[in-house]
Design a protein around this motif. Structure first.
Motif, PDB file in Angstrom:
ATOM      1  N   ALA A 112       0.826  -1.212   0.000  1.00  0.00           N
ATOM      2  CA  ALA A 112       0.000   0.000   0.000  1.00  0.00           C
ATOM      3  C   ALA A 112       0.855   1.254   0.000  1.00  0.00           C
ATOM      4  CB  ALA A 112      -0.953  -0.007   1.183  1.00  0.00           C
ATOM      5  N   THR A 113       1.429   1.564  -1.166  1.00  0.00           N
ATOM      6  CA  THR A 113       2.134   2.835  -1.310  1.00  0.00           C
ATOM      7  C   THR A 113       1.110   3.894  -1.683  1.00  0.00           C
ATOM      8  OG1 THR A 113       2.574   2.448  -3.650  1.00  0.00           O
ATOM      9  CG2 THR A 113       4.235   1.666  -2.094  1.00  0.00           C
ATOM     10  N   GLU A 114       1.519   5.139  -1.636  1.00  0.00           N
ATOM     11  CA  GLU A 114       0.576   6.220  -1.964  1.00  0.00           C
ATOM     12  C   GLU A 114       0.120   6.131  -3.420  1.00  0.00           C
ATOM     13  OE1 GLU A 114       1.658  10.139  -0.745  1.00  0.00           O
ATOM     14  OE2 GLU A 114       2.471   9.440   1.159  1.00  0.00           O
ATOM     15  N   GLU A 115       1.042   5.728  -4.319  1.00  0.00           N
ATOM     16  CA  GLU A 115       0.679   5.607  -5.740  1.00  0.00           C
ATOM     17  C   GLU A 115      -0.355   4.504  -5.953  1.00  0.00           C
ATOM     18  OE1 GLU A 115       4.152   5.180  -4.913  1.00  0.00           O
ATOM     19  OE2 GLU A 115       4.475   7.336  -5.049  1.00  0.00           O
ATOM     20  N   ILE A 116      -0.165   3.384  -5.300  1.00  0.00           N
ATOM     21  CA  ILE A 116      -1.094   2.258  -5.431  1.00  0.00           C
ATOM     22  C   ILE A 116      -2.476   2.654  -4.898  1.00  0.00           C
ATOM     23  CG2 ILE A 116      -1.614  -0.094  -4.654  1.00  0.00           C
ATOM     24  CD1 ILE A 116       0.652  -0.230  -6.544  1.00  0.00           C
ATOM     25  N   ILE A 117      -2.519   3.311  -3.756  1.00  0.00           N
ATOM     26  CA  ILE A 117      -3.795   3.733  -3.167  1.00  0.00           C
ATOM     27  C   ILE A 117      -4.479   4.762  -4.061  1.00  0.00           C
ATOM     28  CG2 ILE A 117      -4.850   4.916  -1.200  1.00  0.00           C
ATOM     29  CD1 ILE A 117      -2.721   3.564   0.567  1.00  0.00           C
ATOM     30  N   ALA A 118      -3.700   5.719  -4.602  1.00  0.00           N
ATOM     31  CA  ALA A 118      -4.283   6.727  -5.504  1.00  0.00           C
ATOM     32  C   ALA A 118      -4.818   6.070  -6.773  1.00  0.00           C
ATOM     33  CB  ALA A 118      -3.236   7.781  -5.852  1.00  0.00           C
ATOM     34  N   GLN A 119      -4.073   5.106  -7.322  1.00  0.00           N
ATOM     35  CA  GLN A 119      -4.530   4.389  -8.518  1.00  0.00           C
ATOM     36  C   GLN A 119      -5.812   3.614  -8.226  1.00  0.00           C
ATOM     37  OE1 GLN A 119      -3.281   4.458 -11.666  1.00  0.00           O
ATOM     38  NE2 GLN A 119      -4.997   3.179 -12.253  1.00  0.00           N
ATOM     39  N   HIS A 120      -5.881   2.978  -7.052  1.00  0.00           N
ATOM     40  CA  HIS A 120      -7.075   2.231  -6.671  1.00  0.00           C
ATOM     41  C   HIS A 120      -8.285   3.164  -6.545  1.00  0.00           C
ATOM     42  CE1 HIS A 120      -9.599  -0.766  -4.817  1.00  0.00           C
ATOM     43  NE2 HIS A 120      -9.837   0.054  -3.810  1.00  0.00           N
ATOM     44  N   LYS A 121      -8.100   4.323  -5.931  1.00  0.00           N
ATOM     45  CA  LYS A 121      -9.202   5.277  -5.793  1.00  0.00           C
ATOM     46  C   LYS A 121      -9.656   5.789  -7.155  1.00  0.00           C
ATOM     47  CE  LYS A 121      -8.282   6.793  -1.100  1.00  0.00           C
ATOM     48  NZ  LYS A 121      -7.900   7.885  -0.208  1.00  0.00           N
ATOM     49  N   ALA A 122      -8.700   6.029  -8.067  1.00  0.00           N
ATOM     50  CA  ALA A 122      -9.057   6.475  -9.428  1.00  0.00           C
ATOM     51  C   ALA A 122      -9.831   5.390 -10.161  1.00  0.00           C
ATOM     52  CB  ALA A 122      -7.798   6.842 -10.207  1.00  0.00           C
ATOM     53  N   ASP A 123      -9.410   4.135 -10.002  1.00  0.00           N
ATOM     54  CA  ASP A 123     -10.127   3.015 -10.640  1.00  0.00           C
ATOM     55  C   ASP A 123     -11.546   2.884 -10.093  1.00  0.00           C
ATOM     56  OD1 ASP A 123      -7.873   2.466 -12.118  1.00  0.00           O
ATOM     57  OD2 ASP A 123      -7.228   0.760 -10.878  1.00  0.00           O
ATOM     58  N   GLU A 124     -11.698   3.042  -8.787  1.00  0.00           N
ATOM     59  CA  GLU A 124     -13.031   2.958  -8.170  1.00  0.00           C
ATOM     60  C   GLU A 124     -13.931   4.090  -8.662  1.00  0.00           C
ATOM     61  OE1 GLU A 124     -14.398   0.610  -6.047  1.00  0.00           O
ATOM     62  OE2 GLU A 124     -12.609  -0.524  -6.594  1.00  0.00           O
ATOM     63  N   ALA A 125     -13.377   5.305  -8.786  1.00  0.00           N
ATOM     64  CA  ALA A 125     -14.171   6.439  -9.275  1.00  0.00           C
ATOM     65  C   ALA A 125     -14.593   6.212 -10.723  1.00  0.00           C
ATOM     66  CB  ALA A 125     -13.366   7.729  -9.152  1.00  0.00           C
ATOM     67  N   LYS A 126     -13.692   5.679 -11.541  1.00  0.00           N
ATOM     68  CA  LYS A 126     -14.021   5.395 -12.943  1.00  0.00           C
ATOM     69  C   LYS A 126     -15.106   4.328 -13.032  1.00  0.00           C
ATOM     70  CE  LYS A 126     -11.864   4.107 -17.351  1.00  0.00           C
ATOM     71  NZ  LYS A 126     -13.096   3.700 -17.911  1.00  0.00           N
TER      72      LYS A 126
END
Length: 148
Positions: free
Chosen positions: A39-53
């Motif tokens: 759980a790096t910041e990039e991975i968490i940000a990517q996951h949140k972007a995927d969920e929003a999409k």
């Protein structure tokens, strides 16, 4: 060590959750077996972007289905089928026939699996079919069965 769960893990959590686990368990089992990512910041940000999409795509699909339901509620299809001597149809009207008639007569394409056929259509006359389009959206299709 913090991990972002990709899949549900029994006794730990559901997919999408960030959990604090011991280093060995996280690296060797969870990340090693593909159940989680570090759980790096990039991975968490990517996951949140995927969920929003994913949420935006689902909202768009729901709007499309609602528009289709309104359109289907206004449509009526006519199916002509051969009659027997007693005035009844030879066989029943199938879901496939309804889907093809809808496409041929109105250019609306639906999957025959969306047609909920509680009672088979075996008589001439007008019938209403319930269509489950998905996301709890229903439509009613008017079918006029005529004999040859």
């Amino acid at each position: 060590m913090k991990v972002l769960l990709i899949k549900d893990v029994k006794s730990l959590g559901k997919a999408g959750e960030v959990k604090e686990v011991k280093d060995g368990y996280g690296k060797n089992f969870l990340i090693g077996k593909g159940f989680a990512k570090h759980a790096t910041e990039e991975i968490i940000a990517q996951h949140k972007a995927d969920e929003a999409k994913k949420a935006a795509d689902e909202a768009s699909e729901i709007e499309t289905l609602k528009a289709m339901a309104v359109k289907l509620d206004k449509l009526e299809i006519i199916i002509t089928k051969k009659l027997g001597q007693n005035g009844h149809l030879f066989g029943a009207i199938t879901k496939d026939e309804v889907a093809h008639a809808l496409k041929d007569q109105h250019g609306v394409e639906i999957d025959k699996k969306h047609i909920v056929d509680k009672v088979a259509i075996k008589t001439i006359g007008e019938h209403d079919l319930d269509l489950k389009l998905g996301h709890a959206i229903h439509a009613t299709l008017h079918v006029d069965v005529q004999g040859e």
